[in-house]
Design an enzyme around this catalytic site. Structure first.
Site, short mmCIF file in Angstrom:
data_model
loop_
_atom_site.label_atom_id
_atom_site.label_comp_id
_atom_site.label_asym_id
_atom_site.label_seq_id
_atom_site.Cartn_x
_atom_site.Cartn_y
_atom_site.Cartn_z
N THR A 125 0.81 -1.23 0.00
CA THR A 125 0.00 0.00 0.00
C THR A 125 0.84 1.27 0.00
OG1 THR A 125 -1.38 1.35 1.49
CG2 THR A 125 -0.16 -0.41 2.52
N GLU A 127 0.32 3.57 1.89
CA GLU A 127 0.49 3.96 3.30
C GLU A 127 1.91 3.68 3.79
OE1 GLU A 127 -1.68 5.35 5.92
OE2 GLU A 127 -2.43 6.13 4.03
N TYR A 149 -1.29 0.33 10.92
CA TYR A 149 -1.61 -0.35 9.66
C TYR A 149 -0.40 -0.30 8.72
CZ TYR A 149 -3.57 -0.83 4.92
OH TYR A 149 -3.80 -1.21 3.61
N LYS A 153 1.95 -3.37 7.44
CA LYS A 153 2.05 -3.64 5.99
C LYS A 153 3.51 -3.63 5.52
CE LYS A 153 -2.13 -4.23 4.08
NZ LYS A 153 -2.48 -5.22 3.06
P1 NDP Z 1 -11.56 -4.48 2.37
O1 NDP Z 1 -11.50 -3.94 3.75
O2 NDP Z 1 -12.74 -4.12 1.51
O3 NDP Z 1 -11.50 -6.08 2.45
C1 NDP Z 1 -10.67 -6.72 3.36
C2 NDP Z 1 -10.95 -8.20 3.33
O4 NDP Z 1 -10.10 -8.86 4.27
C3 NDP Z 1 -12.40 -8.60 3.70
O5 NDP Z 1 -12.82 -9.62 2.85
C4 NDP Z 1 -12.25 -9.10 5.12
O6 NDP Z 1 -13.21 -10.08 5.48
C5 NDP Z 1 -10.87 -9.78 5.03
N1 NDP Z 1 -10.27 -10.03 6.33
C6 NDP Z 1 -10.06 -9.16 7.35
N2 NDP Z 1 -9.45 -9.78 8.38
C7 NDP Z 1 -9.24 -11.06 8.00
C8 NDP Z 1 -8.68 -12.19 8.63
N3 NDP Z 1 -8.18 -12.14 9.88
N4 NDP Z 1 -8.61 -13.36 7.94
C9 NDP Z 1 -9.14 -13.45 6.71
N5 NDP Z 1 -9.72 -12.41 6.06
C10 NDP Z 1 -9.77 -11.23 6.71
O7 NDP Z 1 -10.20 -4.07 1.67
P2 NDP Z 1 -9.90 -3.72 0.12
O8 NDP Z 1 -10.58 -4.71 -0.73
O9 NDP Z 1 -10.11 -2.28 -0.10
O10 NDP Z 1 -8.32 -3.95 0.07
C11 NDP Z 1 -7.77 -5.21 -0.27
C12 NDP Z 1 -6.33 -5.27 0.19
O11 NDP Z 1 -5.57 -4.25 -0.43
C13 NDP Z 1 -6.13 -5.06 1.70
O12 NDP Z 1 -5.04 -5.86 2.09
C14 NDP Z 1 -5.77 -3.60 1.81
O13 NDP Z 1 -5.00 -3.36 2.97
C15 NDP Z 1 -4.96 -3.41 0.55
N6 NDP Z 1 -4.97 -2.08 -0.04
C16 NDP Z 1 -6.15 -1.47 -0.33
C17 NDP Z 1 -6.15 -0.26 -0.98
C18 NDP Z 1 -7.41 0.46 -1.32
O14 NDP Z 1 -7.35 1.65 -1.59
N7 NDP Z 1 -8.55 -0.21 -1.35
C19 NDP Z 1 -4.88 0.41 -1.36
C20 NDP Z 1 -3.70 -0.36 -1.03
C21 NDP Z 1 -3.76 -1.57 -0.40
P3 NDP Z 1 -14.59 -9.73 6.21
O15 NDP Z 1 -15.59 -9.60 5.09
O16 NDP Z 1 -14.81 -10.91 7.05
O17 NDP Z 1 -14.40 -8.46 6.98
P1 GDR Z 2 -6.83 5.81 3.75
O1 GDR Z 2 -8.38 5.96 3.33
O2 GDR Z 2 -6.59 6.08 5.18
O3 GDR Z 2 -6.04 6.61 2.76
O4 GDR Z 2 -6.59 4.24 3.52
P2 GDR Z 2 -9.57 6.75 4.04
O5 GDR Z 2 -10.61 6.88 3.00
O6 GDR Z 2 -9.95 6.14 5.33
O7 GDR Z 2 -8.92 8.18 4.36
C1 GDR Z 2 -8.40 9.01 3.34
C2 GDR Z 2 -8.09 10.39 3.91
O8 GDR Z 2 -9.32 11.06 4.21
C3 GDR Z 2 -9.21 11.67 5.48
N1 GDR Z 2 -10.55 11.80 6.06
C4 GDR Z 2 -11.37 10.82 6.44
N2 GDR Z 2 -11.22 9.48 6.39
C5 GDR Z 2 -12.25 8.71 6.82
N3 GDR Z 2 -12.15 7.38 6.72
N4 GDR Z 2 -13.39 9.25 7.33
C6 GDR Z 2 -13.57 10.60 7.42
O9 GDR Z 2 -14.60 11.08 7.89
C7 GDR Z 2 -12.52 11.43 6.94
N5 GDR Z 2 -12.36 12.76 6.83
C8 GDR Z 2 -11.17 12.98 6.31
C9 GDR Z 2 -8.32 10.72 6.27
O10 GDR Z 2 -7.80 11.37 7.41
C10 GDR Z 2 -7.29 10.38 5.21
O11 GDR Z 2 -6.31 11.36 5.15
C11 GDR Z 2 -7.10 3.56 2.37
C12 GDR Z 2 -7.36 2.10 2.80
O12 GDR Z 2 -8.03 1.45 1.74
C13 GDR Z 2 -6.06 1.39 3.11
O13 GDR Z 2 -6.33 0.01 3.34
C14 GDR Z 2 -5.12 1.55 1.92
O14 GDR Z 2 -3.90 0.92 2.17
C15 GDR Z 2 -4.90 3.01 1.62
O15 GDR Z 2 -6.15 3.61 1.32
C16 GDR Z 2 -3.99 3.23 0.41
#
Ligand code: NDP
Ligand code: GDR
Length: 335
Positions: A125, A127, A149, A153
């Site tokens: 990520t 992050e 987090y 990661k």
């Molecule tokens: P989500 O939060 O939508 O999905 C996370 C998934 O992980 C869910 O299916 C959840 O299952 C499962 N999970 C959580 N804990 C466990 C566990 N202990 N064992 C098995 N499964 C588990 O995430 P995204 O789809 O957005 O992201 C996918 C991956 O990519 C993650 O690893 C995230 O950190 C990473 N990532 C995401 C980005 C983004 O912008 N979306 C950017 C960069 C990286 P359940 O349904 O049971 O909660």
């Molecule tokens: P992020 O996503 O932390 O980048 O992680 P999120 O959407 O939670 O926050 C993005 C930015 O918005 C600011 N923010 C808020 N965030 C949330 N959630 N709720 C609020 O009300 C709010 N207001 C402002 C946050 O402070 C932050 O700066 C996502 C996840 O998908 C991670 O798993 C992944 O690795 C990274 O993106 C890349």
């Protein structure tokens, strides 16, 4: 027929990746952690729940992971499972580390023991960059994570590289910048805004946000899950940044949503009001601020573009249209 095991299949990326791999003729096995209630709403909306073979898989249980891999006999494992909410990682740092850090090691170790030829993808990520050292960030940019987090990661990232180097395993990391979609979880800021504004139209209940000046490089999950497959289908295992190379503030994201819905607005400090009736649209609460924030992320996807030929198809406007239209349909049953 090739078999893919996707951990986190019930999540945003899991659903897009599962659909795409099914379309390409893969047998898709979905790792799910068993809870009392099924969490298939994304897979149901896509109409693919019945096409997936589910297997119990919790990243905090080594024996369980090994059994799942022995049972499924995958050609490729995409590790998308994580406690992915940055904010929650400050409240549950240990659990986050067990899942997002050690969980990766558990899968790698199981693969090494069961069949070292299984390919492995790790969801790294942006992050990792946290308090950024340069702009834009690329594969060589130094990491400085700002949350439990991000720290967990980093372990997942480096242990994947270590297993590649030490045991000659085909193990890759995709360093993905934020990607969103109609399937995004409701607590992430983009979906909080698209859902919040869809409901605001009916109820005029303001959305309460945190740091609206944070800047992110937002892409679409569909583009990024295609990119994951390109990383895994390339002949050499390596690590890649996937990003759009464009940044926007949370405030701009909200403004673009309002413009798309023809809601005219004005700002008074960090509060946003509807111009027509002076009704509050969004406000701020300090409880949504993080103990240490990532102010700016913008990625440089040149390596993925040059080597893999990957390029995103969605820009911010297209992402917003996808998300807003889906939320309007969900909450008003409107097309
Ligand atoms: P989500 O939060 O939508 O999905 C996370 C998934 O992980 C869910 O299916 C959840 O299952 C499962 N999970 C959580 N804990 C466990 C566990 N202990 N064992 C098995 N499964 C588990 O995430 P995204 O789809 O957005 O992201 C996918 C991956 O990519 C993650 O690893 C995230 O950190 C990473 N990532 C995401 C980005 C983004 O912008 N979306 C950017 C960069 C990286 P359940 O349904 O049971 O909660
Ligand atoms: P992020 O996503 O932390 O980048 O992680 P999120 O959407 O939670 O926050 C993005 C930015 O918005 C600011 N923010 C808020 N965030 C949330 N959630 N709720 C609020 O009300 C709010 N207001 C402002 C946050 O402070 C932050 O700066 C996502 C996840 O998908 C991670 O798993 C992944 O690795 C990274 O993106 C890349």
């Amino acid at each position: 027929m090739k078999t893919a095991l996707i951990t986190g299949v019930t999540g945003q990326d899991g659903s897009y990746l599962a659909r795409s791999l099914l379309q390409k003729g893969y047998k898709v096995c979905g790792g799910e952690r068993r809870t009392a209630t099924k969490k298939y709403w994304r897979l149901d909306e896509m109409g693919i729940t019945d096409d997936i073979d589910f297997v119990d898989l919790d990243l905090i249980d080594q024996a369980n992971i090994r059994r799942a891999i022995e049972k499924v006999k995958p050609d490729v494992v995409y590790n998308l499972a994580a406690q992915s909410f940055v904010s929650l990682s400050f409240e549950q740092p240990e659990l986050t580390s067990l899942i997002d850090g050690l969980g990766v090691l558990r899968i790698l170790e199981s693969i090494k023991q069961v069949n070292k030829n299984i390919k492995f993808y790790q969801a790294s990520t942006s992050e990792l960059y946290g308090k950024i050292f340069e702009t834009p960030q690329n594969e060589k940019t130094k990491f400085w994570p700002r949350s439990p987090y991000g720290v967990a990661k980093i372990f997942g990232h480096h242990i994947t590289i270590n297993y590649r180097e030490a045991y000659d395993m085909f193990a890759c990391c995709g360093i993905l910048f934020n990607h969103e979609s109609r399937m995004r979880g409701e607590d992430f800021v983009t979906r909080k805004i698209t859902k919040g504004i869809a409901l605001w139209k009916k109820e005029q209940k303001p959305i309460i946000l945190g740091n609206i000046h944070a800047e992110r490089d937002w892409g679409h999950a569909e583009d990024y899950t295609e990119g994951m497959q390109m990383i895994m289908n390339y002949k050499i295992a390596d690590d890649y940044v996937l990003a759009t190379g464009k940044k926007h503030t949370v405030k701009e994201f909200l403004e673009t949503v309002l413009s798309y819905l023809n809601i005219s607005y004005y700002w008074k400090g960090d509060e946003c009001f509807d111009k027509k009736n002076n009704i509050l649209i969004s406000t701020i609460d300090k409880k949504y601020f993080r103990p240490s924030e990532v102010d700016l992320l913008i990625g440089d996807p040149t390596k993925a573009k040059t080597i893999l030929g990957w390029a995103p198809k969605y820009n911010l406007e297209k992402i917003i249209i996808d998300m807003v239209d889906a939320d309007l349909k969900r909450y008003y049953n409107k097309n």
